[in-house]
Design a protein around this motif. Structure first.
Motif, PDB file in Angstrom:
ATOM      1  N   TYR A 117      26.550 117.297 112.378  1.00  0.00           N
ATOM      2  CA  TYR A 117      25.477 116.457 112.913  1.00  0.00           C
ATOM      3  C   TYR A 117      24.231 116.592 112.039  1.00  0.00           C
ATOM      4  CZ  TYR A 117      23.984 120.961 114.843  1.00  0.00           C
ATOM      5  OH  TYR A 117      23.611 122.270 114.986  1.00  0.00           O
ATOM      6  N   GLY A 118      23.385 115.562 112.050  1.00  0.00           N
ATOM      7  CA  GLY A 118      22.158 115.613 111.267  1.00  0.00           C
ATOM      8  C   GLY A 118      21.324 114.365 111.494  1.00  0.00           C
ATOM      9  N   GLY A 119      20.205 114.279 110.785  1.00  0.00           N
ATOM     10  CA  GLY A 119      19.295 113.147 110.915  1.00  0.00           C
ATOM     11  C   GLY A 119      18.156 113.415 111.862  1.00  0.00           C
ATOM     12  N   ALA A 120      18.197 114.556 112.554  1.00  0.00           N
ATOM     13  CA  ALA A 120      17.127 114.949 113.474  1.00  0.00           C
ATOM     14  C   ALA A 120      17.319 116.428 113.782  1.00  0.00           C
ATOM     15  CB  ALA A 120      17.171 114.125 114.760  1.00  0.00           C
ATOM     16  N   ALA A 121      16.295 117.034 114.359  1.00  0.00           N
ATOM     17  CA  ALA A 121      16.398 118.415 114.822  1.00  0.00           C
ATOM     18  C   ALA A 121      16.619 118.374 116.318  1.00  0.00           C
ATOM     19  CB  ALA A 121      15.130 119.198 114.474  1.00  0.00           C
ATOM     20  N   ALA A 122      17.875 118.513 116.735  1.00  0.00           N
ATOM     21  CA  ALA A 122      18.209 118.438 118.152  1.00  0.00           C
ATOM     22  C   ALA A 122      19.496 119.212 118.398  1.00  0.00           C
ATOM     23  CB  ALA A 122      18.375 116.985 118.591  1.00  0.00           C
ATOM     24  N   ARG A 123      19.658 119.642 119.643  1.00  0.00           N
ATOM     25  CA  ARG A 123      20.859 120.378 120.019  1.00  0.00           C
ATOM     26  C   ARG A 123      21.966 119.381 120.336  1.00  0.00           C
ATOM     27  NH1 ARG A 123      21.286 124.588 125.142  1.00  0.00           N
ATOM     28  NH2 ARG A 123      23.377 125.383 124.664  1.00  0.00           N
ATOM     29  N   PRO A 124      23.130 119.516 119.709  1.00  0.00           N
ATOM     30  CA  PRO A 124      24.196 118.521 119.894  1.00  0.00           C
ATOM     31  C   PRO A 124      25.122 118.851 121.056  1.00  0.00           C
ATOM     32  CG  PRO A 124      24.878 120.085 118.242  1.00  0.00           C
ATOM     33  CD  PRO A 124      23.497 120.517 118.683  1.00  0.00           C
ATOM     34  N   ARG A 139      27.011 112.392 117.817  1.00  0.00           N
ATOM     35  CA  ARG A 139      25.887 112.239 116.888  1.00  0.00           C
ATOM     36  C   ARG A 139      24.546 112.366 117.611  1.00  0.00           C
ATOM     37  NH1 ARG A 139      26.675 105.911 115.394  1.00  0.00           N
ATOM     38  NH2 ARG A 139      26.308 105.052 117.460  1.00  0.00           N
ATOM     39  N   ILE A 140      23.600 112.967 116.924  1.00  0.00           N
ATOM     40  CA  ILE A 140      22.224 112.996 117.405  1.00  0.00           C
ATOM     41  C   ILE A 140      21.404 111.899 116.726  1.00  0.00           C
ATOM     42  CG2 ILE A 140      22.295 115.441 117.996  1.00  0.00           C
ATOM     43  CD1 ILE A 140      20.814 116.041 115.395  1.00  0.00           C
ATOM     44  N   SER A 141      21.950 111.335 115.636  1.00  0.00           N
ATOM     45  CA  SER A 141      21.286 110.252 114.912  1.00  0.00           C
ATOM     46  C   SER A 141      22.297 109.620 113.955  1.00  0.00           C
ATOM     47  CB  SER A 141      20.099 110.800 114.117  1.00  0.00           C
ATOM     48  OG  SER A 141      19.627 109.841 113.170  1.00  0.00           O
ATOM     49  N   PRO A 142      22.175 108.302 113.680  1.00  0.00           N
ATOM     50  CA  PRO A 142      23.063 107.670 112.700  1.00  0.00           C
ATOM     51  C   PRO A 142      22.495 107.704 111.278  1.00  0.00           C
ATOM     52  CG  PRO A 142      21.765 105.980 113.756  1.00  0.00           C
ATOM     53  CD  PRO A 142      21.344 107.289 114.374  1.00  0.00           C
ATOM     54  N   PHE A 164      23.239 111.161 121.304  1.00  0.00           N
ATOM     55  CA  PHE A 164      23.453 112.158 122.345  1.00  0.00           C
ATOM     56  C   PHE A 164      22.751 113.451 121.936  1.00  0.00           C
ATOM     57  CE2 PHE A 164      26.921 109.220 121.909  1.00  0.00           C
ATOM     58  CZ  PHE A 164      27.206 108.826 123.199  1.00  0.00           C
ATOM     59  N   ARG A 165      21.872 113.941 122.812  1.00  0.00           N
ATOM     60  CA  ARG A 165      21.169 115.191 122.533  1.00  0.00           C
ATOM     61  C   ARG A 165      21.239 116.066 123.778  1.00  0.00           C
ATOM     62  NH1 ARG A 165      16.161 112.839 118.737  1.00  0.00           N
ATOM     63  NH2 ARG A 165      17.591 111.744 117.312  1.00  0.00           N
ATOM     64  N   ARG A 172      11.147 110.007 130.325  1.00  0.00           N
ATOM     65  CA  ARG A 172      11.254 109.356 129.023  1.00  0.00           C
ATOM     66  C   ARG A 172      12.436 109.850 128.205  1.00  0.00           C
ATOM     67  NH1 ARG A 172       4.936 109.119 126.890  1.00  0.00           N
ATOM     68  NH2 ARG A 172       4.091 107.989 128.680  1.00  0.00           N
ATOM     69  N   HIS A 173      13.232 110.754 128.745  1.00  0.00           N
ATOM     70  CA  HIS A 173      14.336 111.348 127.984  1.00  0.00           C
ATOM     71  C   HIS A 173      15.604 111.354 128.820  1.00  0.00           C
ATOM     72  CE1 HIS A 173      10.671 113.123 126.193  1.00  0.00           C
ATOM     73  NE2 HIS A 173      11.345 113.068 125.053  1.00  0.00           N
ATOM     74  N   ASN A 174      16.708 110.967 128.190  1.00  0.00           N
ATOM     75  CA  ASN A 174      18.028 111.032 128.793  1.00  0.00           C
ATOM     76  C   ASN A 174      18.985 111.586 127.740  1.00  0.00           C
ATOM     77  OD1 ASN A 174      19.596 110.136 131.302  1.00  0.00           O
ATOM     78  ND2 ASN A 174      20.830 109.231 129.662  1.00  0.00           N
ATOM     79  N   PRO A 175      19.959 112.410 128.119  1.00  0.00           N
ATOM     80  CA  PRO A 175      20.852 112.983 127.103  1.00  0.00           C
ATOM     81  C   PRO A 175      21.586 111.942 126.273  1.00  0.00           C
ATOM     82  CG  PRO A 175      21.100 114.121 129.190  1.00  0.00           C
ATOM     83  CD  PRO A 175      20.236 112.939 129.459  1.00  0.00           C
TER      84      PRO A 175
END
Length: 408
Positions: A117-124, A139-142, A164-165, A172-175
């Motif tokens: 995974y990549g493109g952002a700093a987030a827990r997958p 994916r956390i980002s495309p 998906f994060r 304002r946030h949903n997984p």
């Protein structure tokens, strides 16, 4: 209208047994009563589907918020306003597609299941492929796959990407959420600002018929062009000192953390992260009408080209409306050596899932030469919230994630 004179006995008996919510098929002659009411003079009646549960009360619909999300199908047929939100959502996406089509963009699909995974700093979210016996990630980002398309010669690409994060839930946030992400070869973040205005203001015009909106008690004016303000200037204006004054930045963050205003413990965070926490606290509440905030601290932006005149600044903007970030864009970094170095600086080790592994394949792709480019991401769910006067992201998701319901 049912009458024994016109409807055969079986159909008439069915009519006498109907309940609210039943679905029937009827043949007959369309006409009007003496009072002008449109009526079907029924000649045959067939029960198509029996409702075993009663619908909500006619005039108030389904009003319990949790029940609306949990049984969205009831919400849709009983609350016209709920249907209108999702009709508007479809029109917003259709408008964006048309604008991008007119600008020569190609819609593509990139992997949702990714080996890295990549493109952002987030827990997958993590899963496992049984046949290949390997871990995979939602994916956390495309982003990194779309940039590979640029390397391959697809010069203008976009995707409506389900991302998906495995993180928190808030209004304002949903997984699971939808991101529009696009890339334009030989463009930069100034081109992305112009395109952002067309997409968002145009969607407002298409769905609401105006660029002057009300969101709750707030009046918003989306008329273009939108102001463009530098991150450092806004920081100094609202925080009271320059972001380069590290001692004051950390002292202010310590005060706010001690007062439980900030959750960030500055002693455990990098300088740029502390600066951004103060920016979010002091500056973002003032960003009501559309504002482009540009030129971010470079350490916050590992995928962004640096300002040639000041390497401490990244050529990035975020667009804020109604104190909410709706979009994020870069002049993209395409130097593989610099990209490898910035990735290395961001790695936090296997113990931190948000940024654990170097994506060597992406760096290798850059070694085949990615053209200079501008990239843009817009949160579709937040955009729909804005344009439908919805206060929670769950209002604009057909089937938002819910806790399991206790069974008695």
């Amino acid at each position: 209208a049912l009458s024994k004179k016109t409807v055969a006995e079986p159909g008439f008996k069915v009519g006498k047994l109907l309940d609210l919510g039943d679905i029937v098929g009827a043949d007959g002659v369309l006409g009007r009563t003496k009072t002008g009411e449109l009526t079907l003079w029924c000649t045959s009646l067939t029960l198509l589907s029996k409702a075993l549960r009663p619908p909500p009360e006619k005039y108030h619909g389904l009003t319990d918020v949790e029940a609306r999300y949990r049984r969205r199908y009831v919400d849709l047929f009983s609350n016209p306003a709920a249907r209108d939100v999702f009709i508007a959502r479809a029109r917003i996406i259709a408008h964006i597609r048309q604008v991008l089509h007119d600008h020569g963009y190609l819609e593509v699909e990139t992997p949702v299941l990714q080996p890295q995974y990549g493109g952002a700093a987030a827990r997958p979210f993590t899963t496992h492929h049984n046949t290949l016996d390997m871990p995979l990630y939602l994916r956390i980002s495309p982003e990194l796959y779309l940039k590979r398309c640029l390397v391959g010669g697809l010069e203008r690409v976009y995707e409506f990407a389900r991302c998906f994060r495995n993180e928190g839930i808030s209004p304002r946030h949903n997984p699971e959420f939808t991101m529009l992400e696009l890339y334009q070869a030989y463009g930069d973040y100034h081109d992305m600002m112009d395109l952002t205005e067309q997409l968002i203001a145009g969607a407002a015009q298409a769905v609401r018929g105006t660029t002057r909106l009300r969101w709750g008690d707030t009046e918003l004016d989306l008329t273009t062009p939108w102001p463009r303000r530098r991150y450092a200037d806004l920081f100094a204006l609202h925080v009271g000192f320059p972001l380069t004054d590290t001692a004051k930045v950390r002292a202010r963050a310590r005060e706010l953390h001690a007062a439980r205003v900030l959750t960030l413990d500055e002693s455990k965070a990098d300088d740029a992260v502390v600066v951004n926490a103060l920016f979010e606290h002091f500056v973002e509440p003032h960003l009501v009408n559309p504002t482009f905030v540009l030129d971010y601290p470079a350490p916050l932006c590992p995928l962004t080209r640096r300002d040639p005149a000041d390497p401490a600044v990244a050529l990035r903007f975020e667009v804020f409306i109604n104190r909410m970030e709706l979009g994020n864009a870069y002049t993209e970094l395409n130097d593989p050596a610099v990209q490898r170095d910035t990735f290395s600086q961001q790695l936090r080790g296997e113990g931190d899932e948000t940024m654990a592994v170097m994506d060597t394949d992406f760096v290798e792709a850059l070694e085949y030469a990615m053209p200079p480019a501008g990239g843009l991401g817009i949160g579709i769910d937040r955009l729909v919230m804005l344009l439908t006067d919805s206060t929670s992201i769950r209002d604009v998701l057909l089937f938002p994630l819910q806790r399991p319901q206790a069974r008695g």
